[in-house]
Design an enzyme around this catalytic site. Structure first.
Site, short mmCIF file in Angstrom:
data_model
loop_
_atom_site.label_atom_id
_atom_site.label_comp_id
_atom_site.label_asym_id
_atom_site.label_seq_id
_atom_site.Cartn_x
_atom_site.Cartn_y
_atom_site.Cartn_z
N GLY A 1 0.85 -1.26 0.27
CA GLY A 1 0.07 0.01 -0.22
C GLY A 1 1.67 1.23 -0.07
N GLU B 1 14.15 -4.67 12.14
CA GLU B 1 13.22 -5.22 13.63
C GLU B 1 13.29 -3.13 13.64
OE1 GLU B 1 12.93 -7.14 17.45
OE2 GLU B 1 14.84 -8.83 16.57
N ASP C 1 7.94 5.39 8.37
CA ASP C 1 7.24 4.30 9.65
C ASP C 1 6.42 5.27 9.51
OD1 ASP C 1 8.39 2.01 11.32
OD2 ASP C 1 7.31 3.84 12.84
N TYR D 1 -5.74 1.32 7.98
CA TYR D 1 -6.37 1.86 9.03
C TYR D 1 -7.74 2.56 7.53
CZ TYR D 1 -4.11 0.26 12.76
OH TYR D 1 -3.71 -0.40 14.02
N ASP D 2 -7.32 2.89 6.74
CA ASP D 2 -8.02 4.70 6.34
C ASP D 2 -9.38 4.19 5.80
OD1 ASP D 2 -6.04 5.63 5.33
OD2 ASP D 2 -5.79 3.90 3.20
N LYS E 1 -6.57 10.81 -2.00
CA LYS E 1 -5.45 11.04 -0.34
C LYS E 1 -4.30 11.34 -0.32
CE LYS E 1 -3.52 7.16 1.90
NZ LYS E 1 -3.35 6.21 2.51
N ARG F 1 1.45 11.06 4.55
CA ARG F 1 2.69 11.18 3.74
C ARG F 1 2.89 12.01 2.69
NH1 ARG F 1 1.20 5.73 3.69
NH2 ARG F 1 2.00 5.56 5.21
O1 LIG Z 1 -1.79 5.78 4.45
C1 LIG Z 1 -2.06 5.18 6.05
N1 LIG Z 1 -3.39 4.72 6.22
C2 LIG Z 1 -3.60 3.91 6.51
N2 LIG Z 1 -2.97 3.42 7.48
C3 LIG Z 1 -1.49 3.40 7.67
C4 LIG Z 1 -1.64 4.61 6.17
N3 LIG Z 1 -0.10 4.81 7.14
C5 LIG Z 1 0.11 3.70 8.10
N4 LIG Z 1 -1.22 3.01 8.15
C6 LIG Z 1 -0.80 2.29 9.03
C7 LIG Z 1 -0.26 1.00 8.25
C8 LIG Z 1 0.16 0.72 9.32
O2 LIG Z 1 -0.75 -0.40 10.72
C9 LIG Z 1 1.00 0.89 10.60
C10 LIG Z 1 2.66 1.19 9.35
O3 LIG Z 1 3.59 0.53 10.37
P1 LIG Z 1 5.12 0.50 9.42
O4 LIG Z 1 5.42 0.14 10.63
O5 LIG Z 1 5.38 1.88 8.77
O6 LIG Z 1 5.10 -0.36 7.54
P2 LIG Z 1 4.93 -1.93 7.82
O7 LIG Z 1 5.23 -2.86 9.04
O8 LIG Z 1 3.11 -1.75 7.01
O9 LIG Z 1 5.42 -1.80 6.30
P3 LIG Z 1 7.39 -1.44 6.65
O10 LIG Z 1 7.71 -1.48 7.66
O11 LIG Z 1 7.85 -2.28 5.52
O12 LIG Z 1 7.41 -0.12 5.60
O13 LIG Z 1 0.46 2.38 9.80
MG LIG Z 2 7.00 -1.95 9.37
#
Ligand SMILES: O=c1nc[nH]c2c1ncn2[C@H]1C[C@H](O)[C@@H](COP(=O)(O)OP(=O)(O)OP(=O)(O)O)O1
Ligand SMILES: [Mg+2]
Length: 201
Positions: free
Chosen positions: A12, A41, A70, A155-156, A176, A182
């Site tokens: 996403g 981690e 993040d 969580y959108d 968006k 972002r």
């Molecule tokens: O625009 C958004 N609209 C809806 N939900 C969002 C958004 N932006 C972050 N979120 C939520 C998704 C996830 O539950 C958390 C991010 O967690 P986060 O650790 O940064 O990302 P991730 O583990 O999914 O992927 P990665 O670490 O590989 O970038 O916040």
């Molecule tokens: Mg993550």
């Protein structure tokens, strides 16, 4: 075409960066294009700390300039939770539906006006021999009582955006990207674009 690596495994997020950056003629690669790359981690206590951890680890791995994101949701009635634990709020499997269900359960009985919340996004830019920089963006809203909308991710469906009169998941990707945490954080990196894209000091 110029290229940039976004240190994320979240499809996403990767799609949003593609959409935001292709307008500038930049091709986005994410960690989903590099299936063998290691997991990092997220041991930090802030979005900024975790973004730095991910960006620096991947800059070291790729020997290149890398941007990490993040992000997460902070709900006032829950003292800021899920916060940095947003992705794994309902368990390590990182299931969006379960995370949403957990939040809605915890907010049961709380009236709309007390369901204020914000999305946070920290972006870190790192490269070997470069001082890491961090920028942040936020987006204010309310948590709904039921999910609505099919677009976006995470969580959108339960995040109501007052200025649009819709949930984040009811917005088109263009809408968006006009208002999101972002997009706001990314706009703050604009001054560093030359360096990021050309990978030079
Ligand atoms: O625009 C958004 N609209 C809806 N939900 C969002 C958004 N932006 C972050 N979120 C939520 C998704 C996830 O539950 C958390 C991010 O967690 P986060 O650790 O940064 O990302 P991730 O583990 O999914 O992927 P990665 O670490 O590989 O970038 O916040
Ligand atoms: Mg993550």
């Amino acid at each position: 075409m110029k290229q940039v690596i976004i240190a994320t495994k979240n499809i996403g997020k990767a799609r949003e960066f593609q959409e935001l950056l292709e307008k500038k003629g930049i091709e986005v690669k994410s960690l989903l294009d590099f299936p063998n790359c290691p997991d990092v981690e997220e041991t930090g206590s802030t979005f900024a700390e975790n973004a730095v951890l991910k960006a620096e680890a991947m800059a070291h791995y790729f020997h290149a300039i890398v941007i990490a994101d993040d992000s997460g949701l902070s709900i006032d009635a829950l003292d800021g939770r899920p916060g940095v634990y947003s992705a794994r709020y309902a368990g390590e499997e990182k299931n969006d539906q379960k995370n949403i269900a957990k939040v809605l359960e915890e907010l049961k009985g709380i009236p709309f006006e007390k369901r204020t919340a914000r999305f946070h996004c920290a972006l870190a830019v790192a490269a070997p021999g470069r001082r890491t920089t961090v920028v942040e963006g936020t987006c204010e809203g309310y948590i709904t009582e039921v999910p609505k909308g099919e677009n976006g991710f995470g969580y959108d469906p339960i995040f109501y955006v007052p200025q649009k009169g819709k949930t984040m998941a009811e917005l088109s990707k263009e809408e968006k990207n006009q208002i999101s945490h972002r997009a706001k954080a990314l706009a703050k990196l604009e001054k560093q674009w030359d360096e990021i894209i050309n990978d030079k000091e």
